[in-house]
Enzyme design. Structure first.
Site, PDB file in Angstrom:
ATOM      1  N   CYS A 196     101.018  63.492 181.282  1.00  0.00           N
ATOM      2  CA  CYS A 196     101.317  62.934 182.589  1.00  0.00           C
ATOM      3  C   CYS A 196     100.300  62.985 183.602  1.00  0.00           C
ATOM      4  CB  CYS A 196     102.578  63.582 183.197  1.00  0.00           C
ATOM      5  SG  CYS A 196     102.503  65.490 183.333  1.00  0.00           S
ATOM      6  N   HIS A 226     105.129  69.105 185.643  1.00  0.00           N
ATOM      7  CA  HIS A 226     105.099  67.397 185.765  1.00  0.00           C
ATOM      8  C   HIS A 226     104.257  67.099 186.896  1.00  0.00           C
ATOM      9  CE1 HIS A 226     106.362  63.579 184.424  1.00  0.00           C
ATOM     10  NE2 HIS A 226     107.046  63.381 185.309  1.00  0.00           N
ATOM     11  N   ASP A 280     106.797  57.305 187.975  1.00  0.00           N
ATOM     12  CA  ASP A 280     106.953  58.461 186.835  1.00  0.00           C
ATOM     13  C   ASP A 280     106.420  57.912 185.770  1.00  0.00           C
ATOM     14  OD1 ASP A 280     107.644  60.499 185.399  1.00  0.00           O
ATOM     15  OD2 ASP A 280     109.467  61.000 186.408  1.00  0.00           O
TER      16      ASP A 280
END
Length: 577
Positions: free
Chosen positions: A359, A490, A511
């Site tokens: 991520c 995250h 996202d």
């Protein structure tokens, strides 16, 4: 002529005497006073002297005669008599234990000892008599059924051994006379009670010896207790050491497991990086029949080419979302008072090669895609394209080698390529600074609102996007790049913020975990409000304990870049509040 040792009957020959003795052995011993039978000779003597004490009171030494009746069922009422000599002194010592003739009785232990001594003395008297007869020629022949092995008598009080019973009798009467005495009625003899066991003694010195024995026994017991206590302490110490060893072993095992878990979580378990994970997944798809072998080889070739040139292949990219959002807010949205959007930015989602750990890299690709389309940053990013993940890892390693953020480099073992190591706000800041992009880290280290919310974070981002305009229209397309947003586990990218008519704020967030098929729904001309649900994050949706953001603010001069490199030796972030 020969005579029977038991009854005194005269016989004519040795065979007759032996036959006569056998008759005695077959006969049953019967008490002459109460007809008690079924016991041996010694027991019968003891019975007579105790149960029939009055009938057998001794007169003098070796003059007491105990008549014992023998009866044979085959011979009818034939009665034979024998005399047994008993020492009156020993008899007196035994008799003194019975309350019939004494006002005070000795303890049970002493009574039993004297009774045993009496029985032994009777037996020794008989042996002594037989020994005398044997010396005078009246002893029985070899092989007689009464012949026994002689053993020297032993004093029951001090353990002294004498050769003959007479000598033992003299020893007992002279050395232990006080023990043979017993208190009598109407006698004013002083008595001494043992303070420990209650034994009654007639002699103070005997009592003293008796008490000393108690004390020695007590001292011995205390010594044994101390030994036992010491053993218990040693055992307890050993058990404690064993328990401590097991505890440390268990803690060490748990630490290893936790460390290995963290290594797997942060991609430091030497299981390979982006390339290896992508290949394993494609091989698995072929095995399951979801991918044709030809497609496998085609994708593999594309991936290897992308890694070789260091440029992302664009298969996870979605473009044009910011333009679609502008149209929606301008024409459809009715519940929004004002919205601020970042510069144009492409969305990148995670692929099978970086699923679960990529991520941070994908958010950097989003941020860099916006900077590459912004003319302000064209000089410092000249000739660059959005890099692939292995290339981003190489760029961060180059920044470390140049001297940026040595602490962060040490934590990741100065190596990212070939691993699945996570990156966060510090690595993004380090990489942008090495590229001469001016940025800052703000740490919202604790909640500033009810229920663990962070309203100050929303206010800061609103000020970041709205600082350029006043009295702005409903939709504002700013010149500000998107904001990198990090929280535990995250990271995402903030591309705008909307203010509703009720004055509440909502962030617009890209996202990397959202796949392209979902993001492409936002490109439709008739986009509905429900499609924005995956982008909108209100104050109540961000409740992590801590948030960090990386905000781009311009370009660094060479001097500023060098100063920031020096400052990164001890990395610090701006904290709010």
């Amino acid at each position: 002529m020969l005579s029977c040792d038991i009854c005194g009957e005269t016989v004519t020959s040795e065979p007759d005497r032996k036959a006569h003795l056998i008759v005695h052995m077959e006969n049953e011993i019967i008490c002459p006073f109460c007809k008690l039978s079924g016991i041996n000779y010694n027991e019968m003597c003891f019975h007579i002297e105790t149960a029939h004490f009055e009938q057998t009171t001794p007169e003098k030494s070796f003059e007491t005669l105990a008549a014992v009746q023998y009866e044979n069922s085959d011979l009818g009422n034939t009665k034979l008599h024998s005399t047994v000599e008993v020492t009156s002194g020993i008899h007196s010592a035994c008799a003194s234990n019975f309350p019939k003739e004494s006002s005070e009785s000795l303890s049970k232990d002493r009574t039993l000892k004297q009774e045993a001594f009496y029985t032994e003395s009777v037996a020794e008297s008989r042996k002594y008599q037989k020994s005398r007869e044997k010396q005078s020629g009246l002893s029985e022949a070899q092989g007689s059924i009464y012949e026994t092995t002689y053993s020297p008598p032993e004093c029951p009080f001090c353990g002294r051994i004498e050769r003959y019973s007479q000598d033992m009798e003299i020893h007992v009467k002279t050395k232990h006379a006080s023990l043979l005495e017993s208190p009598l009625e109407d006698c004013h003899q002083p008595l001494y009670d043992c303070p420990m066991c209650g034994l009654v003694c007639t002699n103070y010195h005997i009592l003293q010896e008796h008490v000393d024995l108690h004390l020695e026994e007590s001292s011995f017991q205390q010594g044994m207790d101390r030994v036992q206590c010491s053993s218990d302490r040693e055992l307890a110490h050993q058990l404690q050491q064993e328990e401590e060893r097991k505890r440390k072993s268990e803690e060490s095992r748990q630490e290893r497991e936790e460390f290995q878990k963290l290594q797997r979580q942060y991609g430091l378990d030497n299981s390979g990086g982006y390339k290896q994970q992508q290949l394993r997944h494609m091989e698995l798809e072929v095995t399951r029949g979801r991918m044709h072998p030809s497609e496998f080889h085609s994708r593999k070739a594309d991936m290897l080419e992308s890694i070789a040139v260091g440029i992302d292949d664009g298969k996870t990219k979605t473009s044009g979302i910011i333009e679609a959002l502008h149209r929606y807010y301008q024409n459809i949205a009715t519940d929004v008072r004002c919205v601020w959007l970042s510069t144009v930015v492409d969305h990148f989602h995670s692929s099978f090669g970086d699923k679960g750990w990529g991520c941070g890299y994908r958010n950097f690709q989003m941020l860099l895609s916006s900077l590459l389309q912004n003319e302000v940053y064209s000089d410092c990013l000249k000739g660059m394209s959005v890099p692939c993940i292995p290339k981003i890892q190489s760029m961060i390693e180059d920044a470390w080698n140049e001297g940026f953020d040595p602490q962060g480099a040490s934590q990741l073992n100065n190596k990212l390529q070939g691993t699945k190591a996570w990156i966060g706000a510090c690595e993004i800041y380090t990489l942008l600074t090495s590229l001469k992009v001016k940025c800052r880290i703000i740490d919202f280290h604790k909640s500033t609102g009810p229920s663990g919310t962070h309203p100050r974070l929303f206010e800061w981002i609103l000020n970041y996007y709205s600082s350029e305009t006043e009295g702005a229209p409903k939709v504002v397309c700013t010149s500000k790049p998107p904001v990198y947003l990090q929280h535990q586990g995250h990271s995402r990218t903030v591309v705008g913020i909307e203010e509703r008519k009720n004055r509440t704020l909502c962030l617009l967030i890209f996202d990397p975990g959202c796949p392209s098929r979902e993001m492409q729904k936002l490109l439709k001309q008739d986009m509905e409000a429900g499609s924005l649900r995956q982008l909108r994050k209100c104050v109540g949706n961000l409740k992590h304990k801590q948030y960090q953001i990386v905000a781009v603010e311009g370009i660094l001069s060479p001097e500023e870049r060098a100063a920031r490199k020096q400052a990164s030796q001890v990395f610090t972030a701006e904290k709010i509040p």
